[in-house]
Design a protein around this motif. Structure first.
Motif, PDB file in Angstrom:
ATOM      1  N   ILE A  77       0.990  -1.227  -0.039  1.00 32.82           N
ATOM      2  CA  ILE A  77       0.065   0.171  -0.109  1.00 32.82           C
ATOM      3  C   ILE A  77       0.873   1.068   0.185  1.00 32.82           C
ATOM      4  CG2 ILE A  77      -1.747   1.300   1.439  1.00 32.82           C
ATOM      5  CD1 ILE A  77      -2.758  -1.399   2.212  1.00 32.82           C
ATOM      6  N   VAL A  78       2.065   1.101   0.655  1.00 30.49           N
ATOM      7  CA  VAL A  78       2.743   2.425   0.987  1.00 30.49           C
ATOM      8  C   VAL A  78       3.427   2.603  -0.508  1.00 30.49           C
ATOM      9  CG1 VAL A  78       5.127   3.191   1.983  1.00 30.49           C
ATOM     10  CG2 VAL A  78       3.057   2.315   3.314  1.00 30.49           C
ATOM     11  N   ALA A  79       3.975   1.515  -1.168  1.00 29.55           N
ATOM     12  CA  ALA A  79       4.562   1.688  -2.382  1.00 29.55           C
ATOM     13  C   ALA A  79       3.576   2.069  -3.463  1.00 29.55           C
ATOM     14  CB  ALA A  79       5.059   0.270  -2.798  1.00 29.55           C
ATOM     15  N   LEU A  80       2.431   1.715  -3.534  1.00 28.48           N
ATOM     16  CA  LEU A  80       1.280   2.307  -4.375  1.00 28.48           C
ATOM     17  C   LEU A  80       0.903   3.426  -4.323  1.00 28.48           C
ATOM     18  CD1 LEU A  80      -1.085  -0.599  -4.621  1.00 28.48           C
ATOM     19  CD2 LEU A  80       0.708  -0.245  -6.450  1.00 28.48           C
ATOM     20  N   LEU A  81       0.785   4.256  -3.046  1.00 29.47           N
ATOM     21  CA  LEU A  81       0.612   5.485  -2.592  1.00 29.47           C
ATOM     22  C   LEU A  81       1.734   6.537  -3.082  1.00 29.47           C
ATOM     23  CD1 LEU A  81      -1.322   5.200   0.820  1.00 29.47           C
ATOM     24  CD2 LEU A  81      -2.292   5.886  -1.350  1.00 29.47           C
ATOM     25  N   LEU A  82       2.714   6.136  -2.889  1.00 27.27           N
ATOM     26  CA  LEU A  82       4.011   6.780  -3.197  1.00 27.27           C
ATOM     27  C   LEU A  82       4.449   6.836  -4.660  1.00 27.27           C
ATOM     28  CD1 LEU A  82       6.485   6.037  -0.338  1.00 27.27           C
ATOM     29  CD2 LEU A  82       4.937   7.991  -0.558  1.00 27.27           C
ATOM     30  N   HIS A  83       4.196   5.810  -5.360  1.00 28.36           N
ATOM     31  CA  HIS A  83       4.207   5.625  -6.756  1.00 28.36           C
ATOM     32  C   HIS A  83       2.996   6.589  -7.590  1.00 28.36           C
ATOM     33  CE1 HIS A  83       5.154   4.147 -10.688  1.00 28.36           C
ATOM     34  NE2 HIS A  83       3.839   3.947 -10.810  1.00 28.36           N
ATOM     35  N   LEU A  84       1.902   6.489  -7.155  1.00 22.45           N
ATOM     36  CA  LEU A  84       0.845   7.158  -7.885  1.00 22.45           C
ATOM     37  C   LEU A  84       0.494   8.807  -7.446  1.00 22.45           C
ATOM     38  CD1 LEU A  84      -1.888   4.517  -7.376  1.00 22.45           C
ATOM     39  CD2 LEU A  84      -0.617   4.998  -9.476  1.00 22.45           C
ATOM     40  N   LEU A  85       1.398   9.152  -6.315  1.00 24.15           N
ATOM     41  CA  LEU A  85       1.516  10.393  -5.801  1.00 24.15           C
ATOM     42  C   LEU A  85       2.914  10.894  -5.654  1.00 24.15           C
ATOM     43  CD1 LEU A  85      -1.202  10.003  -2.986  1.00 24.15           C
ATOM     44  CD2 LEU A  85      -1.708  11.092  -5.298  1.00 24.15           C
ATOM     45  N   PRO A  86       3.470  11.451  -6.841  1.00 24.97           N
ATOM     46  CA  PRO A  86       4.891  11.737  -6.945  1.00 24.97           C
ATOM     47  C   PRO A  86       5.063  12.768  -5.468  1.00 24.97           C
ATOM     48  CG  PRO A  86       4.097  11.601  -8.999  1.00 24.97           C
ATOM     49  CD  PRO A  86       2.756  11.569  -8.057  1.00 24.97           C
ATOM     50  N   GLY A  87       4.418  13.753  -5.555  1.00 25.52           N
ATOM     51  CA  GLY A  87       4.592  14.845  -4.402  1.00 25.52           C
ATOM     52  C   GLY A  87       4.719  14.015  -3.083  1.00 25.52           C
ATOM     53  N   ARG A  90       7.983  12.414  -2.796  1.00 23.98           N
ATOM     54  CA  ARG A  90       9.350  13.374  -2.389  1.00 23.98           C
ATOM     55  C   ARG A  90       9.239  13.787  -1.067  1.00 23.98           C
ATOM     56  NH1 ARG A  90       7.780  15.404  -7.578  1.00 23.98           N
ATOM     57  NH2 ARG A  90       6.349  16.822  -6.616  1.00 23.98           N
ATOM     58  N   ALA A  91       8.175  13.807  -0.265  1.00 24.63           N
ATOM     59  CA  ALA A  91       8.049  14.190   0.843  1.00 24.63           C
ATOM     60  C   ALA A  91       8.360  13.430   2.067  1.00 24.63           C
ATOM     61  CB  ALA A  91       6.738  14.954   1.376  1.00 24.63           C
ATOM     62  N   PHE A  92       8.013  11.861   1.672  1.00 26.59           N
ATOM     63  CA  PHE A  92       7.879  10.930   2.843  1.00 26.59           C
ATOM     64  C   PHE A  92       9.016   9.824   2.321  1.00 26.59           C
ATOM     65  CE2 PHE A  92       3.758  12.751   3.578  1.00 26.59           C
ATOM     66  CZ  PHE A  92       3.638  12.670   5.039  1.00 26.59           C
ATOM     67  N   TYR A  93       9.280   9.620   1.313  1.00 26.49           N
ATOM     68  CA  TYR A  93      10.586   8.814   1.034  1.00 26.49           C
ATOM     69  C   TYR A  93      11.773   8.701   1.939  1.00 26.49           C
ATOM     70  CZ  TYR A  93      13.188   5.030  -1.503  1.00 26.49           C
ATOM     71  OH  TYR A  93      13.790   4.032  -1.696  1.00 26.49           O
ATOM     72  N   PRO A 133      11.187  -3.794   2.991  1.00 24.08           N
ATOM     73  CA  PRO A 133      11.554  -4.420   1.654  1.00 24.08           C
ATOM     74  C   PRO A 133      10.668  -4.613   0.753  1.00 24.08           C
ATOM     75  CG  PRO A 133      12.133  -5.605   3.744  1.00 24.08           C
ATOM     76  CD  PRO A 133      11.182  -4.656   4.141  1.00 24.08           C
ATOM     77  N   VAL A 134       9.218  -4.777   1.024  1.00 28.01           N
ATOM     78  CA  VAL A 134       8.422  -4.938   0.022  1.00 28.01           C
ATOM     79  C   VAL A 134       8.117  -3.538  -0.527  1.00 28.01           C
ATOM     80  CG1 VAL A 134       5.903  -5.431  -0.359  1.00 28.01           C
ATOM     81  CG2 VAL A 134       7.344  -6.666   1.297  1.00 28.01           C
ATOM     82  N   ALA A 135       8.162  -2.342   0.427  1.00 34.97           N
ATOM     83  CA  ALA A 135       7.768  -1.092  -0.300  1.00 34.97           C
ATOM     84  C   ALA A 135       8.790  -0.400  -1.097  1.00 34.97           C
ATOM     85  CB  ALA A 135       7.723  -0.128   0.897  1.00 34.97           C
ATOM     86  N   VAL A 136      10.083  -0.713  -0.752  1.00 34.16           N
ATOM     87  CA  VAL A 136      11.190  -0.297  -1.696  1.00 34.16           C
ATOM     88  C   VAL A 136      11.224  -1.254  -3.024  1.00 34.16           C
ATOM     89  CG1 VAL A 136      13.761  -0.184  -2.082  1.00 34.16           C
ATOM     90  CG2 VAL A 136      12.565   0.638   0.140  1.00 34.16           C
TER      91      VAL A 136
END
Length: 253
Positions: A77-87, A90-93, A133-136
Motif C-alpha cells: 500500500i505504501v509503495a502504491l501511494l508513493l508511486h501514484l502520488l509523486p509529491g 518526495r516528502a515521505f520517501y 523491503p516490500v515497499a522499496v
C-alpha cells in the motif's frame, strides 16, 4: 526437475561439508558442549525434546503468519501511494529510509508501553520489520516499466489506471516478489524479537530460557528452527512467484 536439482546440490554439499568439519573439530579438540555442541549433540537434543520444541515452533509460526501478510500488505500500500502520488513520495520517501535506522529491538519496549503485552505490539513489530523491503522493491519495480510500451499506451489513449494495471503493475511483479522473499525471512526474525520483549511461548521465549540455563545445544536447536522456518517461507514465496510471473524469461544456467 533436473535444473532444480542442479541448483540444490551445491549448497547441500557445502552444508554437509561444514557439518562434517564442525563435528570433527569438536571431537578432535574436545570442545566442551556448553561452549560449542557438536551437530550430533544438537540433533540428539532436538529429538529428545521434540514435543516441547514443537509447541514453541507453532507459537512462532502462528505469530509469523499473522504479521507477515500484514507487513507485506502495508508495504504494498505504501509503495502504491508513493508511486501514484509523486509529491507525497518526495516528502515521505526520505522519512521511510530514516525509519529503518531505528533497531527493531529498541522499538520493542516502547510498543509494550503503548500497547501492553498482548498480541498487538508483536504484530506491529513484525509489520515494521516486513513492510520496508516490500515497499522499496515494489516502488523500484513500478518505476522501471518499459518506456516504449508506456509511450505506445499513452499514444493509444490509455488512462493512468489502464497504464498502471496493464503495464506498471505486471512488470513490477519480479521486483515485488524479491522484496516479499526478503520480507519473509525478516518476518521470522521479527517474530523471535517480538517474543523476546514479552511472551510465554515461542522460539524467542525458548531461547531466553535456555540462555539463562547455559544450554548452548538448545540455543542451536532454536537457531536451526529459525533458519528452517525462514527457508520454508522463502521457498513458498518463490513457488508462488514462479506460478504468477510466467512471462519472466528464464536464465540459462
Amino acid at each position: 526437475m533436473r535444473s532444480t536439482w542442479k541448483q540444490i546440490w551445491p549448497p547441500l554439499v557445502a552444508v554437509i561439508f561444514l557439518l562434517t568439519v564442525w563435528q570433527l573439530a569438536v571431537s578432535v579438540f574436545q570442545v566442551e558442549a556448553w561452549i560449542l555442541p557438536s551437530p550430533l549433540d544438537i540433533a540428539r537434543e532436538s529429538s529428545s525434546n521434540a514435543a516441547g520444541i514443537w509447541d514453541h515452533t507453532l507459537a512462532t509460526l502462528r505469530l509469523t503468519l499473522i504479521g507477515f501478510p500484514i507487513g507485506t500488505g502495508v508495504g504494498l500500500i505504501v509503495a502504491l501511494l508513493l508511486h501514484l502520488l509523486p509529491g507525497v513520495k518526495r516528502a515521505f520517501y526520505p522519512l521511510l529510509i530514516l525509519s529503518q535506522n531505528v533497531p527493531s529491538i529498541a522499538l520493542g519496549p516502547l510498543l509494550v508501553i503503548w500497547f501492553g503485552f498482548g498480541l498487538l505490539p508483536k504484530i506491529v513489530l513484525i509489520t515494521l520489520v516486513c513492510f520496508f523491503p516490500v515497499a522499496v522493491a515494489a516502488m523500484g519495480g513500478l518505476a522501471q516499466s518499459d518506456g516504449v510500451m508506456m509511450n505506445y499506451m499513452k499514444m493509444a489513449g490509455a488512462s493512468k489506471w489502464q497504464i498502471f494495471t496493464k503495464l506498471e503493475l505486471p512488470h513490477s511483479l519480479p521486483s515485488l516478489f524479491s522484496g516479499i522473499k526478503i520480507s519473509a525471512t525478516y518476518a521470522v526474525m521479527g517474530a523471535v524479537v517480538a517474543e523476546w520483549i514479552g511472551a510465554d511461548k515461542g522460539i524467542g521465549y525458548y531461547m531466553l530460557l535456555q540462555k539463562s540455563a547455559y544450554r548452548t545445544d538448545r540455543m542451536f536447536v532454536a537457531i536451526v528452527i529459525i533458519v528452517l522456518l525462514s527457508l520454508v517461507l522463502f521457498a513458498i514465496i518463490a513457488l508462488l512467484e514462479k506460478w504468477l510471473v510466467r512471462w519472466k524469461p528464464r536464465r540459462n544456467s
